[in-house]
Design a protein around this motif. Structure first.
Motif, mmCIF file in Angstrom:
data_model
loop_
_atom_site.group_PDB
_atom_site.id
_atom_site.type_symbol
_atom_site.label_atom_id
_atom_site.label_comp_id
_atom_site.label_asym_id
_atom_site.label_seq_id
_atom_site.Cartn_x
_atom_site.Cartn_y
_atom_site.Cartn_z
ATOM 1 N N SER A 8 1.016 -1.156 -0.084
ATOM 2 C CA SER A 8 0.088 0.229 -0.092
ATOM 3 C C SER A 8 0.916 1.229 -0.032
ATOM 4 C CB SER A 8 -0.993 -0.162 1.336
ATOM 5 O OG SER A 8 -1.621 -1.097 1.380
ATOM 6 N N HIS A 24 2.499 2.066 3.025
ATOM 7 C CA HIS A 24 1.744 1.804 4.237
ATOM 8 C C HIS A 24 1.884 0.473 4.892
ATOM 9 C CE1 HIS A 24 -2.205 2.105 6.227
ATOM 10 N NE2 HIS A 24 -2.628 1.197 5.823
ATOM 11 N N SER A 25 1.935 -0.487 4.337
ATOM 12 C CA SER A 25 1.960 -1.787 5.169
ATOM 13 C C SER A 25 3.242 -2.067 5.814
ATOM 14 C CB SER A 25 2.086 -2.971 4.081
ATOM 15 O OG SER A 25 3.028 -2.978 3.108
ATOM 16 N N ALA A 87 0.950 2.204 -7.272
ATOM 17 C CA ALA A 87 -0.230 3.191 -6.932
ATOM 18 C C ALA A 87 -0.745 4.127 -8.013
ATOM 19 C CB ALA A 87 -0.118 3.715 -5.745
ATOM 20 N N SER A 114 -5.754 -0.429 -1.620
ATOM 21 C CA SER A 114 -5.424 -0.562 -0.396
ATOM 22 C C SER A 114 -6.656 -0.794 0.732
ATOM 23 C CB SER A 114 -4.713 0.534 0.052
ATOM 24 O OG SER A 114 -5.608 1.826 0.174
ATOM 25 N N ASP A 283 -1.436 -8.860 3.981
ATOM 26 C CA ASP A 283 -2.099 -8.480 2.720
ATOM 27 C C ASP A 283 -3.120 -9.657 2.398
ATOM 28 O OD1 ASP A 283 -0.468 -6.316 1.792
ATOM 29 O OD2 ASP A 283 1.336 -7.886 1.771
#
Length: 399
Positions: A8, A24-25, A87, A114, A283
Motif C-alpha cells: 500500500s 503503508h503496510s 499506486a 489498499s 495482505d
C-alpha cells in the motif's frame, strides 16, 4: 527479520511543502523510510532561496507520480512471471484515502486497492470482457442463483448450474461468494464444524504454528518468512497468524470477493492489527488455488483450514501448493471425511455427478487424501494424516 515488503503506497504532503513517502503496510511494523523534500535555507540571498524552492518543486513533482514495488512472492497466475505493484493515483493529504493499485507482469495487468485486496484472479482485460458480456440473457439468472445458493437444496445446485448457467456456476466454490454466507461464517457457520471433530480456531491455529515453527526458525535473519492462509474466508486464521508476529509476511488468500471484504473489515477494526507496532506484514489476495499467483519456491508455510473439500480442481491445487513451497516448506490443512456429508452426498447422487457440480468434494478415506498429495509432488514418507473426532482430517506434509 528484514521487512522489505510494501504494497500500500501512500503519499502524505506536509504543511511546509515537504513530502514523505511511506509504504503503508510497512508503516505498521517498521520504522518507515521517509524521504523529505526541501532543505532549510541558510543563505540570506534571494537567489539562494529561489534555487532551494526550485529544487523542492522539482523533487516534489518527481515523487507524486506512481511508485513501483517489485513483489518478491506474488506473480502472474497465468505465466508465473513476477509482478510489480504501483499506486495509480497518489492520495495527497490523507492517509485514510484508499489507494488503487496496478499490478503488472510482463504479460498482464491486474487490479487492487489498499482498502480491499489485490485481485490476481484474472487479468484486467479478461475481467472487462466478462463485465461487457453481463448483458447476456443468462446473466440475470446467474446473479440471482449466486445470491440464492444457500437456500437451494444441494441436489439441485449442480443441476441448475449445468442446465441454466453454461457451467460457470460451481456450487462448492460459488456458495462462498454469497455475502450472506460471508456474514454468517464467523457468526455460527464455522462453529458448527465442532460436531465433526474440528478443534476450534485457536487450537487449530496453534497446531499449525507448532508445525511451522522449525521451518520459520531456519529463515535467515536478512530474509522474510512467508506464510499463506489459503481459502482464508473471513480471515479467521489469517488474523491469528499475523497477531502471533512469528512471521515476516502473512498472505490471506481466497476466491470470494465477499469473504475478502469481510476479512478486510475485521482486520481494519482490530486495533492490534492496525497498530504501527505490528511486526508482521499482512495482505489479502484474491486468487484461484488451482492457479496460485506466486513465484516458484517462495512460500515457507501454507495453511488451508476446512478448505480442500471446496476446491473444484484438487489435482491442480495440490500441484500448485507443492510448487510455491520452498524446499523443506510445510503444508498444514484440515478438511472433512465424506461421512460428515453422508446425507448431502446421497442427495447429490455423487456416483453420477461430476465434481464441479457436487455440493462438496467427498473424501472417502485418509488414503484418498494421501494419494492426492503424492500426485501433487509430495513424498509419501513426508505426509502425516490423522483424524480427530468423527470426521476432521488433519494433514501435515513437507516438501
Amino acid at each position: 527479520m528484514k521487512k522489505f515488503h510494501a504494497v500500500s503506497l501512500l503519499w502524505m504532503a506536509t504543511l511546509d511543502g515537504a513530502l514523505a513517502f511511506v509504504p503503508h503496510s510497512m508503516s505498521h511494523h517498521m520504522n518507515p523510510l521517509v524521504v523529505v523534500l526541501g532543505a532549510e535555507s541558510t543563505a540570506s540571498t534571494d537567489s539562494t532561496k529561489a534555487d532551494a524552492l526550485k529544487t523542492q518543486k522539482r523533487k516534489l513533482l518527481e515523487l507524486i507520480g506512481p511508485r513501483t514495488y517489485k513483489d518478491p512472492v506474488l506473480a502472474d497466475p497465468i505465466t508465473k512471471e513476477g509482478v510489480e505493484i504501483s499506486a495509480s493515483k497518489p492520495a495527497l493529504g490523507s492517509s485514510n484515502t484508499p489507494v488503487p493499485f496496478q499490478i503488472r507482469s510482463p504479460s498482464n495487468t491486474f487490479r487492487g486497492s489498499s482498502d480491499t485486496y489485490l485481485d490476481l484472479l484474472e487479468p484486467v482485460e479478461e475481467s472487462n470482457k466478462k463485465d461487457n458480456s453481463s448483458s447476456s440473457s443468462s446473466s440475470p439468472f446467474s446473479a440471482f442463483l449466486q445470491q440464492a445458493i444457500p437456500y437451494i437444496p444441494p441436489n439441485l445446485r449442480g443441476r441448475l448450474s449445468s442446465s441454466l448457467t453454461d457451467g460457470d456456476f460451481i456450487p462448492m466454490r460459488d456458495l462462498f461468494t454469497n455475502p450472506a454466507v460471508s456474514f454468517a461464517y464467523e457468526r455460527g457457520w464455522r462453529q458448527n464444524f465442532a460436531t465433526a471433530g474440528f478443534p476450534g480456531p485457536d487450537t487449530e491455529a496453534q497446531m499449525a504454528m507448532d508445525y511451522f515453527a522449525p521451518v520459520v526458525a531456519r529463515v535467515p535473519d536478512d530474509e522474510q518468512s512467508v506464510v499463506v492462509d489459503m481459502s482464508c474466508a473471513t480471515g479467521l486464521f489469517t488474523r491469528r497468524f499475523a497477531l502471533s508476529e512469528k512471521y515476516g509476511r502473512v498472505l490471506g488468500c481466497d476466491y470470494s470477493p465477499s469473504m475478502l471484504t469481510e476479512a478486510r473489515r475485521r482486520i481494519d477494526t482490530d486495533a492490534k492489527l492496525s497498530s504501527k507496532d505490528l511486526k508482521t506484514s499482512l495482505d489479502l489476495v484474491r486468487l484461484d488455488v488451482g492457479r496460485i499467483p506466486m513465484r516458484n519456491e517462495t512460500v515457507d508455510c501454507l495453511h488451508a483450514g476446512a478448505a480442500m473439500h471446496c476446491w473444484p480442481d484438487l489435482d491442480a491445487a495440490a500441484s500448485e501448493i507443492y510448487r510455491v513451497l520452498k524446499p523443506g516448506g510445510r503444508y498444514f490443512a484440515t478438511t472433512f471425511l465424506s461421512g460428515y456429508f453422508a446425507t448431502m452426498s446421497a442427495m447429490d447422487g455423487q456416483a453420477n455427478t461430476p465434481p464441479s457440480q457436487q455440493a462438496f468434494q467427498y473424501f472417502e478415506s485418509t488414503e484418498t487424501l494421501r494419494e492426492l498429495l503424492v500426485h501433487g509432488g509430495f513424498d509419501r514418507e513426508k505426509i502425516m494424516i490423522e483424524v480427530l473426532g468423527a470426521a476432521c482430517v488433519v494433514i501435515r506434509a513437507e516438501k
